[in-house]
Design a protein around this motif. Structure first.
Motif, PDB file in Angstrom:
ATOM      1  N   ARG A   1       0.833  -1.200   0.000  1.00 47.10           N
ATOM      2  CA  ARG A   1       0.000   0.000   0.000  1.00 47.10           C
ATOM      3  C   ARG A   1       0.873   1.258   0.000  1.00 47.10           C
ATOM      4  O   ARG A   1       0.582   2.227  -0.699  1.00 47.10           O
TER       5      ARG A   1
ATOM      6  N   SER B   1       2.472   1.390  -3.639  1.00 52.70           N
ATOM      7  CA  SER B   1       1.551   1.581  -4.761  1.00 52.70           C
ATOM      8  C   SER B   1       0.537   2.699  -4.544  1.00 52.70           C
ATOM      9  O   SER B   1       0.005   3.241  -5.507  1.00 52.70           O
TER      10      SER B   1
ATOM     11  N   GLU C   1      -2.347   2.135  -3.480  1.00 49.95           N
ATOM     12  CA  GLU C   1      -3.652   1.523  -3.734  1.00 49.95           C
ATOM     13  C   GLU C   1      -4.310   1.083  -2.434  1.00 49.95           C
ATOM     14  O   GLU C   1      -3.667   0.959  -1.404  1.00 49.95           O
TER      15      GLU C   1
ATOM     16  N   SER D   1      -7.973  -3.287  -3.556  1.00 52.29           N
ATOM     17  CA  SER D   1      -7.376  -3.371  -4.886  1.00 52.29           C
ATOM     18  C   SER D   1      -6.169  -4.312  -4.887  1.00 52.29           C
ATOM     19  O   SER D   1      -6.005  -5.129  -5.799  1.00 52.29           O
TER      20      SER D   1
ATOM     21  N   ASP E   1      -7.845  -3.791 -13.781  1.00 49.67           N
ATOM     22  CA  ASP E   1      -8.199  -2.455 -13.303  1.00 49.67           C
ATOM     23  C   ASP E   1      -8.084  -1.495 -14.477  1.00 49.67           C
ATOM     24  O   ASP E   1      -7.304  -1.701 -15.391  1.00 49.67           O
TER      25      ASP E   1
ATOM     26  N   LYS F   1      -1.294   0.073 -13.999  1.00 49.26           N
ATOM     27  CA  LYS F   1      -1.502  -1.027 -13.065  1.00 49.26           C
ATOM     28  C   LYS F   1      -1.493  -2.366 -13.792  1.00 49.26           C
ATOM     29  O   LYS F   1      -0.923  -3.335 -13.307  1.00 49.26           O
TER      30      LYS F   1
END
Length: 93
Positions: A40, A43, A45, A49, A76, A81
């Motif tokens: 996390r 990224s 995200e 996800s 996605d 990505k």
């Protein structure tokens, strides 16, 4: 002034459900949580996800189970990505 916490959360959940998302509660190890936190941070995200992508990649690299539905799942929306996962917009399994 913004919405109270409960109302904001309710609207968030309603929006995600309208997008076809479902809520699940899981217990994971400290190691797995550390991996999620690290991914996390790198990224940017959401946990949702990250977990969805990990499961799609996992499913794409194993043999289908008898009776399991197969097909294509769109990646996605972000091209970056999808490229990061080495795919061209779909996951085949």
């Amino acid at each position: 002034m913004g919405l109270p916490g409960k109302e904001r959360q309710r609207k968030y959940v309603e929006k995600r459900r309208a997008e076809g998302k479902r809520s699940v509660t899981i217990l994971i190890s400290h190691v797995t949580k550390d991996i999620l936190d690290s991914e996390r941070a790198v990224s940017g995200e959401t946990f949702s996800s990250i977990i969805e992508k990990a499961l799609l990649v996992y499913r794409g690299h194993r043999k289908p189970v008898k009776g399991e539905k197969t097909g294509k799942i769109p990646a996605d929306k972000g091209e970056e990505k999808a490229e990061r996962l080495g795919e061209q917009g779909t996951f085949e399994f």
